[in-house]
Design a protein around this motif. Structure first.
Motif, PDB file in Angstrom:
ATOM      1  N   ASN A   1       0.833  -1.211   0.000  1.00 24.92           N
ATOM      2  CA  ASN A   1       0.000   0.000   0.000  1.00 24.92           C
ATOM      3  C   ASN A   1       0.862   1.254   0.000  1.00 24.92           C
ATOM      4  OD1 ASN A   1      -2.382  -1.459  -0.032  1.00 24.92           O
ATOM      5  ND2 ASN A   1      -2.586  -1.456   2.189  1.00 24.92           N
ATOM      6  N   TYR A   2       1.954   1.215   0.725  1.00 30.24           N
ATOM      7  CA  TYR A   2       2.864   2.364   0.765  1.00 30.24           C
ATOM      8  C   TYR A   2       3.461   2.616  -0.621  1.00 30.24           C
ATOM      9  CZ  TYR A   2       6.210   5.612   2.815  1.00 30.24           C
ATOM     10  OH  TYR A   2       6.915   6.738   3.135  1.00 30.24           O
ATOM     11  N   LEU A   3       3.884   1.548  -1.266  1.00 34.80           N
ATOM     12  CA  LEU A   3       4.465   1.675  -2.615  1.00 34.80           C
ATOM     13  C   LEU A   3       3.432   2.131  -3.639  1.00 34.80           C
ATOM     14  CD1 LEU A   3       6.695  -1.500  -2.768  1.00 34.80           C
ATOM     15  CD2 LEU A   3       7.450   0.875  -2.576  1.00 34.80           C
ATOM     16  N   GLN A   4       2.196   1.776  -3.419  1.00 36.77           N
ATOM     17  CA  GLN A   4       1.129   2.150  -4.347  1.00 36.77           C
ATOM     18  C   GLN A   4       1.052   3.669  -4.520  1.00 36.77           C
ATOM     19  OE1 GLN A   4      -0.477  -0.192  -6.052  1.00 36.77           O
ATOM     20  NE2 GLN A   4      -1.510   1.383  -7.237  1.00 36.77           N
ATOM     21  N   GLN A   5       1.464   4.403  -3.504  1.00 38.86           N
ATOM     22  CA  GLN A   5       1.455   5.866  -3.585  1.00 38.86           C
ATOM     23  C   GLN A   5       2.381   6.379  -4.695  1.00 38.86           C
ATOM     24  OE1 GLN A   5       1.571   7.906   0.368  1.00 38.86           O
ATOM     25  NE2 GLN A   5       1.797   5.788   1.107  1.00 38.86           N
ATOM     26  N   LEU A   6       3.355   5.569  -5.082  1.00 39.22           N
ATOM     27  CA  LEU A   6       4.278   5.981  -6.143  1.00 39.22           C
ATOM     28  C   LEU A   6       3.601   6.040  -7.504  1.00 39.22           C
ATOM     29  CD1 LEU A   6       7.482   3.954  -5.167  1.00 39.22           C
ATOM     30  CD2 LEU A   6       7.038   6.403  -4.804  1.00 39.22           C
ATOM     31  N   THR A   7       2.431   5.439  -7.633  1.00 41.57           N
ATOM     32  CA  THR A   7       1.741   5.446  -8.921  1.00 41.57           C
ATOM     33  C   THR A   7       0.822   6.645  -9.101  1.00 41.57           C
ATOM     34  OG1 THR A   7      -0.089   4.088  -8.088  1.00 41.57           O
ATOM     35  CG2 THR A   7       1.806   2.921  -9.046  1.00 41.57           C
ATOM     36  N   ASP A   8       0.613   7.412  -8.040  1.00 37.02           N
ATOM     37  CA  ASP A   8      -0.268   8.576  -8.099  1.00 37.02           C
ATOM     38  C   ASP A   8       0.496   9.769  -8.662  1.00 37.02           C
ATOM     39  OD1 ASP A   8      -1.999  10.686  -7.762  1.00 37.02           O
ATOM     40  OD2 ASP A   8      -2.362  10.319  -5.632  1.00 37.02           O
ATOM     41  N   LYS A   9       0.103  10.216  -9.824  1.00 39.29           N
ATOM     42  CA  LYS A   9       0.792  11.328 -10.492  1.00 39.29           C
ATOM     43  C   LYS A   9       0.697  12.640  -9.714  1.00 39.29           C
ATOM     44  CE  LYS A   9       2.201   9.646 -14.522  1.00 39.29           C
ATOM     45  NZ  LYS A   9       3.575   9.605 -14.883  1.00 39.29           N
ATOM     46  N   ASN A  10      -0.298  12.766  -8.856  1.00 39.74           N
ATOM     47  CA  ASN A  10      -0.511  14.019  -8.130  1.00 39.74           C
ATOM     48  C   ASN A  10       0.137  14.030  -6.740  1.00 39.74           C
ATOM     49  OD1 ASN A  10      -2.120  15.117 -10.228  1.00 39.74           O
ATOM     50  ND2 ASN A  10      -3.817  13.856  -9.530  1.00 39.74           N
ATOM     51  N   THR A  11       0.916  13.007  -6.428  1.00 39.71           N
ATOM     52  CA  THR A  11       1.556  12.909  -5.118  1.00 39.71           C
ATOM     53  C   THR A  11       3.028  13.284  -5.225  1.00 39.71           C
ATOM     54  OG1 THR A  11       0.072  11.148  -4.412  1.00 39.71           O
ATOM     55  CG2 THR A  11       2.170  11.279  -3.279  1.00 39.71           C
ATOM     56  N   ASN A  12       3.489  14.114  -4.280  1.00 43.08           N
ATOM     57  CA  ASN A  12       4.915  14.382  -4.183  1.00 43.08           C
ATOM     58  C   ASN A  12       5.555  13.138  -3.569  1.00 43.08           C
ATOM     59  OD1 ASN A  12       7.509  15.073  -3.121  1.00 43.08           O
ATOM     60  ND2 ASN A  12       6.972  17.210  -3.351  1.00 43.08           N
ATOM     61  N   LYS A  13       6.481  12.551  -4.270  1.00 45.77           N
ATOM     62  CA  LYS A  13       7.025  11.249  -3.885  1.00 45.77           C
ATOM     63  C   LYS A  13       8.345  11.340  -3.119  1.00 45.77           C
ATOM     64  CE  LYS A  13       4.643   9.409  -7.868  1.00 45.77           C
ATOM     65  NZ  LYS A  13       3.964  10.595  -8.313  1.00 45.77           N
ATOM     66  N   ASP A  14       8.829  12.548  -2.865  1.00 50.56           N
ATOM     67  CA  ASP A  14      10.126  12.721  -2.196  1.00 50.56           C
ATOM     68  C   ASP A  14      10.229  11.918  -0.900  1.00 50.56           C
ATOM     69  OD1 ASP A  14      11.180  14.456  -4.105  1.00 50.56           O
ATOM     70  OD2 ASP A  14      10.491  16.245  -3.050  1.00 50.56           O
ATOM     71  N   ASN A  15       9.291  12.133   0.015  1.00 52.10           N
ATOM     72  CA  ASN A  15       9.364  11.457   1.311  1.00 52.10           C
ATOM     73  C   ASN A  15       9.211   9.948   1.188  1.00 52.10           C
ATOM     74  OD1 ASN A  15       9.847  13.787   2.774  1.00 52.10           O
ATOM     75  ND2 ASN A  15       7.690  14.143   3.186  1.00 52.10           N
TER      76      ASN A  15
END
Length: 144
Positions: A7-21
């Motif tokens: 689920n945490y990695l799934q956030q990497l697929t969201d184009k509108n999310t800042n992925k830095d953290n």
């Protein structure tokens, strides 16, 4: 793979999310699980759901694949991805990373600084050859 990590990695697929953290936390998670003699207090650095988790070699491979896909899709995260994959301290993964960067023919200054750090830490002839290819790429780039 653990559901929380998935689920945490799934956030990497969201184009509108800042992925830095997210990317930085993945690197810290790699480091926590691969460098067991490190005295760092990860409970103050990692999201609570990752603090007490461990990761298998197979799952590390999957996470690195996620990061390499992200690198190709959103190269603006390249320096953080280099830092994160470098935290695996795994020559083969670093080779995959450097090969991907060479294929993409993109390497900004921040990414190059991270590559230099990783190459200094992981001494390997093939990695050094890939690094020299990146140096050549940067020296022969056309100014924009």
């Amino acid at each position: 793979m653990d559901l929380d990590l998935q689920n945490y990695l799934q956030q990497l697929t969201d184009k509108n999310t800042n992925k830095d953290n997210i990317i930085m936390n993945i690197g810290l998670f790699f480091e926590k699980n691969t460098n067991l003699n490190n005295p760092t207090e990860y409970s103050t650095l990692l999201p609570q759901m990752l603090v007490n988790k461990s990761i298998t070699t197979i799952d590390i491979n999957k996470v690195v694949d996620y990061l390499l896909i992200l690198l190709r899709q959103e190269p603006e995260y390249a320096d953080r991805i280099v830092w994160s994959i470098g935290k695996t301290f795994d020559n083969e993964k670093v080779k995959q990373l450097l090969s991907t960067i060479l294929q993409m023919k993109i390497c900004d200054d921040k990414t190059f600084q991270q590559i230099e750090f990783v190459v200094d830490v992981i001494n390997d002839e093939e990695i050094n050859n890939l690094y020299q290819g990146i140096v050549f790429l940067r020296n022969n780039r056309t100014p924009v």
